[in-house]
Design a protein around this motif. Structure first.
Motif, PDB file in Angstrom:
ATOM      1  N   ARG A 136       0.832  -1.219   0.000  1.00 30.22           N
ATOM      2  CA  ARG A 136       0.000   0.000   0.000  1.00 30.22           C
ATOM      3  C   ARG A 136       0.860   1.260   0.000  1.00 30.22           C
ATOM      4  O   ARG A 136       0.529   2.241  -0.662  1.00 30.22           O
ATOM      5  N   ALA A 137       1.946   1.225   0.763  1.00 29.96           N
ATOM      6  CA  ALA A 137       2.816   2.412   0.822  1.00 29.96           C
ATOM      7  C   ALA A 137       3.384   2.710  -0.562  1.00 29.96           C
ATOM      8  O   ALA A 137       3.411   3.866  -0.988  1.00 29.96           O
ATOM      9  N   ILE A 138       3.807   1.662  -1.274  1.00 32.27           N
ATOM     10  CA  ILE A 138       4.357   1.846  -2.617  1.00 32.27           C
ATOM     11  C   ILE A 138       3.284   2.427  -3.536  1.00 32.27           C
ATOM     12  O   ILE A 138       3.526   3.370  -4.287  1.00 32.27           O
ATOM     13  N   ASP A 139       2.077   1.872  -3.417  1.00 33.63           N
ATOM     14  CA  ASP A 139       0.962   2.321  -4.241  1.00 33.63           C
ATOM     15  C   ASP A 139       0.638   3.796  -3.969  1.00 33.63           C
ATOM     16  O   ASP A 139       0.445   4.581  -4.902  1.00 33.63           O
ATOM     17  N   ILE A 140       0.592   4.181  -2.725  1.00 32.75           N
ATOM     18  CA  ILE A 140       0.289   5.575  -2.349  1.00 32.75           C
ATOM     19  C   ILE A 140       1.385   6.506  -2.869  1.00 32.75           C
ATOM     20  O   ILE A 140       1.112   7.560  -3.438  1.00 32.75           O
ATOM     21  N   ARG A 141       2.645   6.085  -2.677  1.00 34.83           N
ATOM     22  CA  ARG A 141       3.763   6.910  -3.158  1.00 34.83           C
ATOM     23  C   ARG A 141       3.666   7.141  -4.661  1.00 34.83           C
ATOM     24  O   ARG A 141       3.816   8.260  -5.137  1.00 34.83           O
ATOM     25  N   THR A 142       3.421   6.052  -5.400  1.00 36.97           N
ATOM     26  CA  THR A 142       3.410   6.149  -6.856  1.00 36.97           C
ATOM     27  C   THR A 142       2.169   6.882  -7.359  1.00 36.97           C
ATOM     28  O   THR A 142       2.280   7.851  -8.103  1.00 36.97           O
ATOM     29  N   THR A 143       1.002   6.390  -6.950  1.00 41.51           N
ATOM     30  CA  THR A 143      -0.247   6.915  -7.490  1.00 41.51           C
ATOM     31  C   THR A 143      -0.529   8.343  -7.029  1.00 41.51           C
ATOM     32  O   THR A 143      -0.901   9.196  -7.829  1.00 41.51           O
ATOM     33  N   ASP A 144      -0.363   8.599  -5.744  1.00 35.33           N
ATOM     34  CA  ASP A 144      -0.746   9.919  -5.221  1.00 35.33           C
ATOM     35  C   ASP A 144       0.324  10.978  -5.448  1.00 35.33           C
ATOM     36  O   ASP A 144       0.013  12.151  -5.631  1.00 35.33           O
ATOM     37  N   LEU A 145       1.595  10.565  -5.385  1.00 31.34           N
ATOM     38  CA  LEU A 145       2.649  11.580  -5.395  1.00 31.34           C
ATOM     39  C   LEU A 145       3.685  11.404  -6.500  1.00 31.34           C
ATOM     40  O   LEU A 145       4.590  12.228  -6.631  1.00 31.34           O
ATOM     41  N   GLY A 146       3.571  10.342  -7.271  1.00 28.58           N
ATOM     42  CA  GLY A 146       4.530  10.106  -8.350  1.00 28.58           C
ATOM     43  C   GLY A 146       5.950   9.870  -7.845  1.00 28.58           C
ATOM     44  O   GLY A 146       6.914  10.283  -8.502  1.00 28.58           O
ATOM     45  N   LEU A 147       6.067   9.221  -6.700  1.00 30.31           N
ATOM     46  CA  LEU A 147       7.399   8.981  -6.110  1.00 30.31           C
ATOM     47  C   LEU A 147       7.777   7.510  -6.199  1.00 30.31           C
ATOM     48  O   LEU A 147       6.912   6.632  -6.155  1.00 30.31           O
ATOM     49  N   THR A 148       9.083   7.257  -6.293  1.00 30.74           N
ATOM     50  CA  THR A 148       9.547   5.870  -6.206  1.00 30.74           C
ATOM     51  C   THR A 148       9.744   5.543  -4.724  1.00 30.74           C
ATOM     52  O   THR A 148       9.586   6.408  -3.859  1.00 30.74           O
ATOM     53  N   GLU A 149      10.154   4.307  -4.473  1.00 30.64           N
ATOM     54  CA  GLU A 149      10.408   3.877  -3.088  1.00 30.64           C
ATOM     55  C   GLU A 149      11.629   4.554  -2.484  1.00 30.64           C
ATOM     56  O   GLU A 149      11.866   4.463  -1.294  1.00 30.64           O
ATOM     57  N   TYR A 150      12.420   5.184  -3.347  1.00 21.42           N
ATOM     58  CA  TYR A 150      13.688   5.745  -2.865  1.00 21.42           C
ATOM     59  C   TYR A 150      13.644   7.265  -2.692  1.00 21.42           C
ATOM     60  O   TYR A 150      14.612   7.864  -2.271  1.00 21.42           O
ATOM     61  N   ASP A 151      12.511   7.865  -3.048  1.00 21.71           N
ATOM     62  CA  ASP A 151      12.398   9.322  -2.936  1.00 21.71           C
ATOM     63  C   ASP A 151      11.933   9.746  -1.540  1.00 21.71           C
ATOM     64  O   ASP A 151      11.200   9.022  -0.879  1.00 21.71           O
ATOM     65  N   ARG A 152      12.309  10.950  -1.183  1.00 17.50           N
ATOM     66  CA  ARG A 152      11.827  11.538   0.065  1.00 17.50           C
ATOM     67  C   ARG A 152      10.360  11.937  -0.118  1.00 17.50           C
ATOM     68  O   ARG A 152       9.981  12.493  -1.139  1.00 17.50           O
ATOM     69  N   LEU A 153       9.544  11.630   0.872  1.00 16.80           N
ATOM     70  CA  LEU A 153       8.114  11.952   0.772  1.00 16.80           C
ATOM     71  C   LEU A 153       7.774  13.120   1.684  1.00 16.80           C
ATOM     72  O   LEU A 153       8.279  13.208   2.811  1.00 16.80           O
ATOM     73  N   CYS A 154       6.931  14.017   1.183  1.00 15.60           N
ATOM     74  CA  CYS A 154       6.476  15.133   2.005  1.00 15.60           C
ATOM     75  C   CYS A 154       5.059  14.823   2.506  1.00 15.60           C
ATOM     76  O   CYS A 154       4.124  14.760   1.712  1.00 15.60           O
ATOM     77  N   PRO A 155       4.904  14.613   3.829  1.00 17.23           N
ATOM     78  CA  PRO A 155       3.579  14.263   4.339  1.00 17.23           C
ATOM     79  C   PRO A 155       2.541  15.374   4.159  1.00 17.23           C
ATOM     80  O   PRO A 155       1.347  15.103   4.097  1.00 17.23           O
ATOM     81  N   TYR A 156       3.019  16.621   4.022  1.00 19.03           N
ATOM     82  CA  TYR A 156       2.079  17.731   3.795  1.00 19.03           C
ATOM     83  C   TYR A 156       1.465  17.618   2.396  1.00 19.03           C
ATOM     84  O   TYR A 156       0.292  17.906   2.200  1.00 19.03           O
ATOM     85  N   ASP A 157       2.296  17.202   1.410  1.00 21.91           N
ATOM     86  CA  ASP A 157       1.778  16.981   0.046  1.00 21.91           C
ATOM     87  C   ASP A 157       0.735  15.868   0.063  1.00 21.91           C
ATOM     88  O   ASP A 157      -0.284  15.946  -0.615  1.00 21.91           O
TER      89      ASP A 157
END
Ligand SMILES: [Zn+2]
Length: 201
Positions: free
Chosen positions: A13-34
């Motif tokens: 699910r985390a991978i799916d949320i990163r990719t679908t919602d934010l266009g991030l890979t597993e190795y990118d920094r995620l911004c929880p505000y975004d």
């Protein structure tokens, strides 16, 4: 009651949320505000609550809730919810706690109260349900520092301090993820296996 999600399912699910919602890979920094913005969850600083029309009693209530302890709170509001953050706390603590509260939202956990989260606890100080709390702790952490990224960092011999800087998390969270996901152990075993293999040649 629904069965607790497995760690594998949470990782998926985390991978799916990163990719679908934010266009991030597993190795990118995620911004929880975004992430919050993407899901229509407003994040208000505690001192700005009056300005957004929050009743003064609520502000007093928040201020009385040991402000030294909590970093973020998830507040039910009608059919949705919003997050209040304690800006007196360091940004990395707040990022962690916002990711944690967003994990509750993303997992569609139901709650009947304001949920306060404090990093020292890795989650809410007043959980309604142990399984849900565990799921949110895992998903929140997996969103900020995915297992795959922890493995990669261990393989590259990154220190916990490096990992904290790369993913913008506090040192205790980086340490927890690097050990809790098994990343360090896997990297050490792989290195030992290679050393043995090379000696045998
Ligand atoms: Zn929680």
């Amino acid at each position: 009651m629904a069965k607790r999600l497995s760690k594998a399912e949470i990782r998926r699910r985390a991978i799916d949320i990163r990719t679908t919602d934010l266009g991030l890979t597993e190795y990118d920094r995620l911004c929880p505000y975004d992430l919050a913005r993407e899901h229509g969850v407003d994040v208000h600083p505690l001192e700005g609550l009056v300005a957004v029309g929050c009743p003064e009693e609520s502000v007093i209530f928040f201020a009385s809730e040991r402000p030294d302890v909590w970093s973020a709170a998830l507040v039910p509001a009608g059919a949705g919810q919003f997050i209040v953050e304690n800006t007196a706390h360091l940004p990395r603590r707040r990022r962690y706690n916002i990711a944690h509260e967003m994990a509750h939202v993303l997992l569609e956990h139901e709650f009947d109260r304001v949920m306060f989260s404090a990093e020292g606890r890795r989650g809410c100080a007043n959980p309604t349900n142990k399984d849900q709390e565990w799921e949110a702790a895992e998903l929140g952490a997996e969103l900020l520092l995915p297992q795959a990224a922890a493995y990669k960092a261990a393989k590259e011999h990154r220190t916990d301090e490096d990992v904290a800087d790369i993913f913008d998390v506090s040192l205790p969270v980086a340490r927890w993820r690097m050990n809790g996901t098994g990343a360090r152990i896997v990297a050490q075993r792989t290195a030992a296996k290679w050393a043995k293999f090379r000696r045998g040649q």
